[in-house]
Structure formats: structure tokens, C-alpha cells
Design a protein around this motif. Structure first.
Motif, PDB file in Angstrom:
ATOM      1  N   ASP A  76       0.871  -1.095   0.049  1.00  0.00           N
ATOM      2  CA  ASP A  76       0.013  -0.182   0.149  1.00  0.00           C
ATOM      3  C   ASP A  76       1.034   1.242   0.109  1.00  0.00           C
ATOM      4  O   ASP A  76       1.749   1.406   0.829  1.00  0.00           O
ATOM      5  N   PRO A  77       0.727   2.208  -0.931  1.00  0.00           N
ATOM      6  CA  PRO A  77       1.617   3.317  -0.969  1.00  0.00           C
ATOM      7  C   PRO A  77       1.450   4.097   0.295  1.00  0.00           C
ATOM      8  O   PRO A  77       2.503   4.715   0.770  1.00  0.00           O
ATOM      9  N   GLU A  78       0.340   4.051   1.001  1.00  0.00           N
ATOM     10  CA  GLU A  78       0.320   5.061   2.310  1.00  0.00           C
ATOM     11  C   GLU A  78       1.223   4.377   3.181  1.00  0.00           C
ATOM     12  O   GLU A  78       1.571   5.072   4.092  1.00  0.00           O
ATOM     13  N   PHE A  79       1.076   2.985   3.242  1.00  0.00           N
ATOM     14  CA  PHE A  79       1.785   2.311   4.316  1.00  0.00           C
ATOM     15  C   PHE A  79       3.483   2.496   4.079  1.00  0.00           C
ATOM     16  O   PHE A  79       4.222   2.997   5.142  1.00  0.00           O
ATOM     17  N   ARG A  80       3.776   2.599   2.791  1.00  0.00           N
ATOM     18  CA  ARG A  80       5.158   2.723   2.530  1.00  0.00           C
ATOM     19  C   ARG A  80       5.526   4.163   2.846  1.00  0.00           C
ATOM     20  O   ARG A  80       6.963   4.596   3.551  1.00  0.00           O
ATOM     21  N   MET A  81       4.680   5.123   2.765  1.00  0.00           N
ATOM     22  CA  MET A  81       5.028   6.740   3.024  1.00  0.00           C
ATOM     23  C   MET A  81       5.148   6.766   4.636  1.00  0.00           C
ATOM     24  O   MET A  81       6.025   7.433   5.017  1.00  0.00           O
ATOM     25  N   GLY A  82       4.334   6.180   5.088  1.00  0.00           N
ATOM     26  CA  GLY A  82       4.242   6.247   6.804  1.00  0.00           C
ATOM     27  C   GLY A  82       5.544   5.494   7.384  1.00  0.00           C
ATOM     28  O   GLY A  82       6.010   5.948   8.322  1.00  0.00           O
ATOM     29  N   LEU A  83       5.854   4.513   6.800  1.00  0.00           N
ATOM     30  CA  LEU A  83       6.942   3.679   7.327  1.00  0.00           C
ATOM     31  C   LEU A  83       8.269   4.619   7.010  1.00  0.00           C
ATOM     32  O   LEU A  83       9.178   4.541   7.660  1.00  0.00           O
ATOM     33  N   ARG A  84       8.296   5.418   5.834  1.00  0.00           N
ATOM     34  CA  ARG A  84       9.349   5.989   5.485  1.00  0.00           C
ATOM     35  C   ARG A  84       9.493   7.315   6.611  1.00  0.00           C
ATOM     36  O   ARG A  84      10.471   7.671   7.076  1.00  0.00           O
ATOM     37  N   ALA A  85       8.453   7.673   6.872  1.00  0.00           N
ATOM     38  CA  ALA A  85       8.349   8.914   7.959  1.00  0.00           C
ATOM     39  C   ALA A  85       8.733   8.471   9.254  1.00  0.00           C
ATOM     40  O   ALA A  85       9.658   9.267   9.738  1.00  0.00           O
ATOM     41  N   MET A  86       8.460   7.347   9.539  1.00  0.00           N
ATOM     42  CA  MET A  86       9.006   6.834  10.996  1.00  0.00           C
ATOM     43  C   MET A  86      10.246   6.609  10.900  1.00  0.00           C
ATOM     44  O   MET A  86      11.060   6.947  11.873  1.00  0.00           O
TER      45      MET A  86
END
Length: 323
Positions: A13-23
Motif C-alpha cells: 500500500d503506498p500510504e503504508f510505505r510513506m508512513g514507514l519512511r516518515a517513521m
């Protein structure tokens, strides 16, 4: 197998990928990881590469050094083997050049004139052995020429050392050389004729000159003489120090003016060891004569008469004794 393929092909999921990168970025900023630009630190890529390649370079240098040392060792063994094989080489042999090169190397490594002088005398012995081996060939004269040249240079170095150090040890080396060399040159003379014999006599004359020079310098050192001039055989002994004379100086040897004056000062007055017996009473005989004095001449004894008369013979004898 189909289930595994289906799991690999699942899209993230693109949103999951962006959230993981932000973390991950937030955690890095919190822990101070990745702030290279903020701290001003830089990475030296060349130093990094050099450090990475350093073990390989050290290993390469060690291999190169080991190869050089191995080559030197092999060369030294080969040269030493050739030198040993060339010890008995004579002019005309394949290894004779190696022999002479080895001698030059020994001279280059000598640490003093004393060592060089002894080496030259050793080389003179070698040349004599070579001359003996080739006495029937054309190399005979050349071998003796080299022998005389080595003898002259060795004696010059040793006599110079003796006078500079005021020590007769160098002269002892010269005399030891002469003792052996004269015998062998004499043996060589007995095996040569004609021009070769005459050439060998020239070498004998050189040895006699060396012997004379060594004797003169030894007497000079014993009496405190200093060198006065030099020639091909080294220094010439000067006059003895005042008040000193060589212990083994032969009688009648000419001396310098200083020597004569010094000897006059220490020379005792000449006295007649025989006592004056002009006033001695008659009848004194040999018992009263001091030891070592010459006996008084006896009256000639008359020969017995030819007549055979005993009385006349006794009269003649008494007449010869009693005036």
C-alpha cells in the motif's frame, strides 16, 4: 508453489510505505544518524579506499621483499661456490677471471692498510703458485710480474703502517711472508732455465731488497728513528734518536754525527785490564795474573843437541832459563 508466487506479487500500500519512511526519518533525526551535513563531517573516499587496499599493499611488498632476499641469497651462494671452485684456477682457465675478481672484492672490503697489506702478500703467494703451474707456458713471466707487484704493494702498506704506529707487528708479517716465499722461489729457480731463470732471479732480488728494508726499519724502530723519505717499498728509516743506537748494529757501521756524539757521551774510557807488573817482585807467576789477561811470552826452549850427551842437553836447557 502457486501460493508463494501469489505472496511475492502482492503490492504494498503506498500510504503504508510513506508512513514507514516518515517513521524511519524521524527515528534517524532523533538518534542523530545521518546528520553529516549538519556537523560538517566529510568522508574521504581516497583514504577509505587506501585503508581498504592497505593489507593488500603490505602483502605485496612483503612478497616483493622476500623475492629480492631470495634472489640475493641464491646469488651469494652461486658466487661463493664459483669463488671456491676458482681457488686453484691458473691463467688461461675459465674461472681465472672469477678468482681475480674475488681478490679485488676482498681488498674493497678490507678495513685497514694492515689488512690490505696482508691480503696483497697472500695474493703474491697465489701468483707464485700460478707461475709454478704455468712455468712452461707464455704466462710464466706475467705471473711473476703480478707476483712482484703484489709483493711491492703489500710491503709498502705494511712498512708504512709499522712506522706510523711505531709497532713491529706489521714487520713480523713481512718477515713471515719472506720466510715462506724465498723457499718456494728458490725451488722455482731449480726448475727453470734460460730467460725464465733470469726472470725468476729478478723476483729473488726483490725479496732480498724487502728483507733488507724490514731489517733497517726494525732497527730504526728500536732506536726511536723516524721515517725520512720513501720509495716503492715504503718509508726509509732515518737516524736514531740521540743517545740511542740499535741493539744489533754491526761493528763498523757508519753512523751519523749525532749518533757519534751520543755514543761518545756514554762510551766508557778505555783502560788496560792488565795490572802494571813493572815493580812486581821476581818470581810472580800465572797464579797472580788476573783472569782474562794474556800470558807473558815464554823464552824459547832450545832444541836438544844432536850429540846425545845428557849433560850438555841439561846445560842448554838451564842456559835457556837462567841468564
Amino acid at each position: 508453489m502457486s501460493a508463494l508466487k501469489h505472496a511475492i506479487d502482492v503490492d504494498v500500500d503506498p500510504e503504508f510505505r510513506m508512513g514507514l519512511r516518515a517513521m524511519l526519518v524521524a527515528a534517524a533525526e532523533r538518534e542523530g544518524i545521518g546528520n553529516i551535513a549538519d556537523t560538517g563531517a566529510t568522508v574521504d573516499l581516497e583514504a577509505f579506499r587506501a585503508a581498504a587496499h592497505a593489507p593488500k599493499q603490505r602483502a605485496r611488498r612483503l612478497r616483493t621483499r622476500g623475492a629480492i632476499l631470495a634472489g640475493v641469497a641464491v646469488g651469494a651462494i652461486a658466487i661463493s661456490g664459483m669463488s671456491a671452485a676458482s681457488e686453484n684456477a691458473v691463467p688461461g682457465d675459465a674461472l681465472y677471471g672469477v678468482k681475480r675478481s674475488t681478490e679485488r672484492a676482498q681488498l674493497a672490503l678490507a678495513s685497514s692498510d694492515l689488512s690490505k697489506g696482508q691480503l696483497f702478500l697472500d695474493f703474491a703467494r697465489n701468483r707464485l703458485a700460478e707461475a709454478t703451474a704455468v712455468r712452461e707456458s707464455d704466462g710464466f713471466a706475467n705471473a711473476l710480474d703480478d707476483m712482484d707487484a703484489n709483493t711491492t704493494e703489500g710491503v709498502r702498506l705494511l712498512t708504512t703502517t709499522a712506522m706510523e704506529r711505531h709497532d713491529t707487528a706489521a714487520l713480523d708479517a713481512v718477515e713471515a711472508f719472506l720466510k715462506q716465499q724465498r723457499t718456494k722461489v728458490g725451488d722455482l729457480l731449480g726448475t727453470t732455465t734460460g730467460a725464465r731463470h733470469e726472470r725468476a732471479l729478478t723476483s729473488v732480488g726483490l725479496l732480498l731488497s724487502v728483507e733488507k728494508r724490514a731489517d733497517e726499519l726494525r732497527r730504526g724502530l728500536e732506536c726511536g728513528a723516524v721515517a725520512e723519505g720513501a720509495d716503492a717499498l715504503g718509508p726509509l728509516a732515518g737516524a736514531c734518536a740521540p743517545g740511542k743506537a740499535p741493539a744489533d748494529a754491526p761493528a763498523g757501521q757508519p753512523q751519523s754525527g749525532e749518533q757519534e756524539r751520543a755514543n761518545d757521551e756514554v762510551r766508557p774510557e778505555k783502560t788496560d785490564p792488565r795490572p802494571d807488573t813493572s815493580d812486581a817482585p821476581a818470581g810472580t807467576g800465572d797464579a797472580e795474573r788476573p783472569a782474562g789477561s794474556s800470558p807473558a811470552p815464554a823464552s824459547p826452549t832450545p832444541a836438544p843437541s844432536k850429540s846425545g850427551n845428557l849433560v850438555e842437553d841439561l846445560g842448554d836447557l838451564l842456559g835457556g832459563i837462567v841468564p
